[in-house]
Design an enzyme around this catalytic site. Structure first.
Site, PDB file in Angstrom:
ATOM      1  N   GLY A  53      26.513  46.794  -1.106  1.00 49.77           N
ATOM      2  CA  GLY A  53      27.751  46.040  -0.907  1.00 49.77           C
ATOM      3  C   GLY A  53      27.627  44.750  -0.133  1.00 49.77           C
ATOM      4  O   GLY A  53      28.622  44.039   0.027  1.00 49.77           O
ATOM      5  N   PRO A  85      21.010  47.772  -1.607  1.00 51.86           N
ATOM      6  CA  PRO A  85      21.572  46.465  -1.967  1.00 51.86           C
ATOM      7  C   PRO A  85      21.328  46.136  -3.438  1.00 51.86           C
ATOM      8  O   PRO A  85      20.252  46.430  -3.971  1.00 51.86           O
ATOM      9  CB  PRO A  85      20.789  45.492  -1.072  1.00 51.86           C
ATOM     10  CG  PRO A  85      19.471  46.159  -0.875  1.00 51.86           C
ATOM     11  CD  PRO A  85      19.745  47.653  -0.864  1.00 51.86           C
ATOM     12  N   GLY A  86      22.318  45.584  -4.081  1.00 52.23           N
ATOM     13  CA  GLY A  86      22.146  45.077  -5.442  1.00 52.23           C
ATOM     14  C   GLY A  86      22.427  43.585  -5.430  1.00 52.23           C
ATOM     15  O   GLY A  86      21.530  42.751  -5.418  1.00 52.23           O
ATOM     16  N   ARG A  87      23.731  43.285  -5.332  1.00 49.26           N
ATOM     17  CA  ARG A  87      24.213  41.908  -5.441  1.00 49.26           C
ATOM     18  C   ARG A  87      23.495  40.912  -4.511  1.00 49.26           C
ATOM     19  O   ARG A  87      23.188  39.794  -4.913  1.00 49.26           O
ATOM     20  CB  ARG A  87      25.706  41.918  -5.116  1.00 49.26           C
ATOM     21  CG  ARG A  87      26.417  40.623  -5.269  1.00 49.26           C
ATOM     22  CD  ARG A  87      27.838  40.728  -4.669  1.00 49.26           C
ATOM     23  NE  ARG A  87      28.509  41.950  -4.963  1.00 49.26           N
ATOM     24  CZ  ARG A  87      29.394  42.112  -5.962  1.00 49.26           C
ATOM     25  NH1 ARG A  87      29.701  41.090  -6.732  1.00 49.26           N
ATOM     26  NH2 ARG A  87      29.975  43.276  -6.163  1.00 49.26           N
ATOM     27  N   ARG A  91      33.280  39.382 -15.031  1.00 49.74           N
ATOM     28  CA  ARG A  91      33.804  39.412 -13.657  1.00 49.74           C
ATOM     29  C   ARG A  91      35.093  38.596 -13.473  1.00 49.74           C
ATOM     30  O   ARG A  91      36.008  39.063 -12.795  1.00 49.74           O
ATOM     31  CB  ARG A  91      32.740  38.963 -12.655  1.00 49.74           C
ATOM     32  CG  ARG A  91      31.488  39.850 -12.670  1.00 49.74           C
ATOM     33  CD  ARG A  91      30.578  39.642 -11.476  1.00 49.74           C
ATOM     34  NE  ARG A  91      31.162  40.173 -10.259  1.00 49.74           N
ATOM     35  CZ  ARG A  91      31.791  39.475  -9.364  1.00 49.74           C
ATOM     36  NH1 ARG A  91      31.927  38.176  -9.510  1.00 49.74           N
ATOM     37  NH2 ARG A  91      32.311  40.052  -8.314  1.00 49.74           N
ATOM     38  N   TYR A 120      37.925  41.171 -12.289  1.00 47.13           N
ATOM     39  CA  TYR A 120      38.215  41.148 -10.841  1.00 47.13           C
ATOM     40  C   TYR A 120      38.740  39.796 -10.374  1.00 47.13           C
ATOM     41  O   TYR A 120      38.756  39.534  -9.168  1.00 47.13           O
ATOM     42  CB  TYR A 120      36.949  41.418 -10.022  1.00 47.13           C
ATOM     43  CG  TYR A 120      36.041  42.495 -10.532  1.00 47.13           C
ATOM     44  CD1 TYR A 120      36.418  43.837 -10.468  1.00 47.13           C
ATOM     45  CD2 TYR A 120      34.794  42.180 -11.062  1.00 47.13           C
ATOM     46  CE1 TYR A 120      35.559  44.825 -10.920  1.00 47.13           C
ATOM     47  CE2 TYR A 120      33.935  43.169 -11.510  1.00 47.13           C
ATOM     48  CZ  TYR A 120      34.336  44.487 -11.439  1.00 47.13           C
ATOM     49  OH  TYR A 120      33.485  45.466 -11.885  1.00 47.13           O
ATOM     50  N   CYS A 153      39.003  36.952 -28.582  1.00 48.65           N
ATOM     51  CA  CYS A 153      40.444  37.000 -28.820  1.00 48.65           C
ATOM     52  C   CYS A 153      41.168  37.782 -27.738  1.00 48.65           C
ATOM     53  O   CYS A 153      41.705  38.874 -27.992  1.00 48.65           O
ATOM     54  CB  CYS A 153      40.705  37.604 -30.193  1.00 48.65           C
ATOM     55  SG  CYS A 153      39.849  36.676 -31.457  1.00 48.65           S
ATOM     56  N   TYR A 189      25.844  41.951 -11.940  1.00 52.84           N
ATOM     57  CA  TYR A 189      27.008  42.387 -12.718  1.00 52.84           C
ATOM     58  C   TYR A 189      27.383  41.345 -13.776  1.00 52.84           C
ATOM     59  O   TYR A 189      28.550  41.152 -14.095  1.00 52.84           O
ATOM     60  CB  TYR A 189      28.191  42.717 -11.792  1.00 52.84           C
ATOM     61  CG  TYR A 189      27.781  43.700 -10.716  1.00 52.84           C
ATOM     62  CD1 TYR A 189      27.542  45.024 -11.038  1.00 52.84           C
ATOM     63  CD2 TYR A 189      27.563  43.289  -9.402  1.00 52.84           C
ATOM     64  CE1 TYR A 189      27.115  45.926 -10.074  1.00 52.84           C
ATOM     65  CE2 TYR A 189      27.140  44.181  -8.422  1.00 52.84           C
ATOM     66  CZ  TYR A 189      26.922  45.494  -8.768  1.00 52.84           C
ATOM     67  OH  TYR A 189      26.500  46.379  -7.806  1.00 52.84           O
TER      68      TYR A 189
HETATM   69  N1  LLP Z   1      25.279  51.901  -4.068  1.00 54.53           N
HETATM   70  C1  LLP Z   1      26.308  52.462  -4.735  1.00 54.53           C
HETATM   71  C2  LLP Z   1      26.514  53.904  -4.612  1.00 54.53           C
HETATM   72  C3  LLP Z   1      27.155  51.673  -5.520  1.00 54.53           C
HETATM   73  O1  LLP Z   1      28.158  52.237  -6.169  1.00 54.53           O
HETATM   74  C4  LLP Z   1      26.916  50.276  -5.606  1.00 54.53           C
HETATM   75  C5  LLP Z   1      27.787  49.425  -6.410  1.00 54.53           C
HETATM   76  C6  LLP Z   1      25.818  49.732  -4.913  1.00 54.53           C
HETATM   77  C7  LLP Z   1      25.024  50.568  -4.152  1.00 54.53           C
HETATM   78  C8  LLP Z   1      25.454  48.282  -4.970  1.00 54.53           C
HETATM   79  O2  LLP Z   1      26.441  47.415  -4.517  1.00 54.53           O
HETATM   80  P1  LLP Z   1      26.055  45.875  -4.325  1.00 54.53           P
HETATM   81  O3  LLP Z   1      25.029  45.789  -3.217  1.00 54.53           O
HETATM   82  O4  LLP Z   1      25.493  45.366  -5.599  1.00 54.53           O
HETATM   83  O5  LLP Z   1      27.302  45.184  -4.001  1.00 54.53           O
HETATM   84  N2  LLP Z   1      30.996  45.275 -10.983  1.00 54.53           N
HETATM   85  C9  LLP Z   1      31.452  44.924  -9.654  1.00 54.53           C
HETATM   86  C10 LLP Z   1      30.697  45.630  -8.567  1.00 54.53           C
HETATM   87  C11 LLP Z   1      30.699  47.134  -8.696  1.00 54.53           C
HETATM   88  C12 LLP Z   1      29.832  47.789  -7.679  1.00 54.53           C
HETATM   89  C13 LLP Z   1      29.634  49.208  -7.985  1.00 54.53           C
HETATM   90  N3  LLP Z   1      28.788  49.889  -7.069  1.00 54.53           N
HETATM   91  C14 LLP Z   1      31.374  43.413  -9.487  1.00 54.53           C
HETATM   92  O6  LLP Z   1      30.970  42.736 -10.421  1.00 54.53           O
HETATM   93  O7  LLP Z   1      31.738  42.885  -8.442  1.00 54.53           O
END
Ligand code: LLP
Length: 425
Positions: free
Chosen positions: A239, A274-276, A312, A316, A352, A381
């Site tokens: 997150g 971490p992802g994003r 996105r 969102y 569309c 994402y």
């Molecule tokens: N761990 C868990 C259990 C999660 O559900 C998620 C994201 C992450 C880690 C990684 O979160 P990050 O570090 O990437 O923020 N599609 C949405 C975001 C959905 C996130 C879902 N879970 C967007 O485009 O903002």
């Protein structure tokens, strides 16, 4: 922070002109910077180094196997949420002991595959799931390690669709039930429950909600330990934010400065997901302008990318900075700027749906048919959420590393659209 820079009025990804890549690989096109991916992974590793955490990259944010390989080489583990992501991690050569698996709806097949792969932790989200996991682990003779996902009831102050750690969300079990959960399952012989998992939402643009959630988790762990249970690990989820505008997110250091002091004497193995923060700024989406359409006082810039490539904004109201890849005017990466030559436009795709837009009421320098636009902060994402809606083949993906670039996913063809249907003829 990224490696997308203008040189002589032309956008480059590291050492390569993006126009050159688009000329060869076509558009719409995702372009990722290997240096940026490494930079953000290393920044998180350095910021949290004192805790020696396992950094489990969230595959869902950017799933391409070549990107996963690059991160595995950096030492990353992986956060997976499906059998498909587990398969990707495996194919990317991940160390499976560094894989954690979350999600409220794991199927028997998925659980069995993860048991066979020997993953590090199952992040279990309910009593019923624990029972099923224990049964399958016992039957297969393969032990499972379990972290209980708790829902700390903290508001991460993000979009309601990506808020996960509030009481009303479907994720995890609440703190009161967590103690009962340990009492009931703490002595299970097939699934060893010895960790706590949290994920409060995404993106979380402040360290404060983490401080609140981790404090609550540590209090819970203290109570559990006093009750005679062993708690070895705490997974604080993902997150961390990314820069959608200019320096719009705390850095890894900013999060760590608040989080590390809470955990340094906890005696817990720490896991991050971490992802994003690793992937978002490492990718752009390139789109070619097809038409300019005037409608009343509105101008639509119609491009060949659409909500099918980047959902996105539609889902969102996500903000993505957009700028022409060839421009004498330096990119104005701040909200609400105004320059005399710029005009307010909507950047839209050809799907569309009225929700098919990449930007609304956005100031852009004049653009014309054939121009190339870069949609920033699209690495996370972006492609991962793309679809074939309106029977649009998915775009290609390119990875740049220094002065080299290579295709890491070919553009889909019309035959790809029909592949799973034709197999039945
Ligand atoms: N761990 C868990 C259990 C999660 O559900 C998620 C994201 C992450 C880690 C990684 O979160 P990050 O570090 O990437 O923020 N599609 C949405 C975001 C959905 C996130 C879902 N879970 C967007 O485009 O903002």
């Amino acid at each position: 922070m990224d490696y997308f820079l203008y040189r002589n009025g032309q956008l480059h990804c590291e050492g390569v002109s993006v126009e050159e890549i688009a000329g060869a690989a076509g558009t719409p096109l995702y372009v990722y910077s290997a240096q940026t991916l490494r930079h953000h992974y290393r920044a998180i590793a350095a910021a949290f180094a004192e805790l020696k955490p396992a950094i489990c990259f969230a595959i869902k944010s950017l799933s391409n196997i070549h990107v996963l390989r690059l991160l595995a080489q950096e030492g990353a583990g992986f956060d997976v949420v499906s059998g498909g992501e587990l398969f990707r991690a495996h194919e990317a050569g991940a160390e499976m002991a560094k894989v954690v698996y979350a999600g409220v709806g794991k199927t028997d097949q998925e659980i069995t595959a993860a048991l066979e792969a020997g993953i590090g932790y199952f992040n279990v989200e309910s009593e019923a799931e624990f029972e099923e996991l224990s049964r399958l682990a016992g039957r297969a003779g393969l032990p499972a390690r379990v972290a209980l996902r708790v829902n700390p009831d903290v508001d991460p102050k993000t979009h309601r669709y990506t808020t996960t750690g509030k009481r009303e969300s479907k994720f995890g079990v609440d703190l009161e039930r967590a103690e009962k959960f340990f009492q009931r399952f703490g002595g299970d012989e097939h699934a060893r429950l010895d960790a706590i998992h949290l994920h409060i939402g995404s993106p979380v643009f402040s360290a404060q909600p983490y401080v609140e959630a981790i404090t609550k988790a540590l209090e819970l762990i203290e109570r559990l330990r006093r009750g005679g249970f062993t708690v070895n690990a705490l997974d604080i989820g993902g997150g961390f934010g990314a820069d959608y505008g200019l320096a719009s997110s705390p850095s890894a250091m900013d999060y760590a400065a608040r989080i590390v002091p809470l955990l340094r004497n906890s005696g817990l193995k720490i896991i991050l997901e971490p992802g994003r923060q690793i992937s978002a700024n490492a990718g752009i989406l390139l789109a070619r302008v097809l038409y300019i359409k005037e409608s009343g006082d509105k101008q639509f810039v119609i491009v060949d990318a659409a909500m099918t490539d980047l959902i996105r904004p539609a889902l969102y109201e996500g903000y993505h900075f957009i700028w022409p890849t060839r421009s004498e005017m330096p990119p104005q990466r701040v909200a609400g700027f105004s320059l005399p030559d710029c005009r307010k436009v909507d950047v839209v795709g050809g799907v569309c749906e009225s929700a098919d837009f990449l930007a609304k009421d956005r100031m852009l320098p004049p653009v014309a048919r054939g121009d190339l636009l870069a949609v920033y902060t699209a690495g996370a994402y972006g492609f991962a959420m793309s679809s074939q809606y309106n029977s649009r083949p998915r775009s290609a993906e390119v990875l740049v590393d220094g002065s080299q670039w290579r295709l890491i996913r070919r553009r889909e063809t019309f035959d790809d659209l029909l592949m799973a249907e034709r197999a039945l003829e």
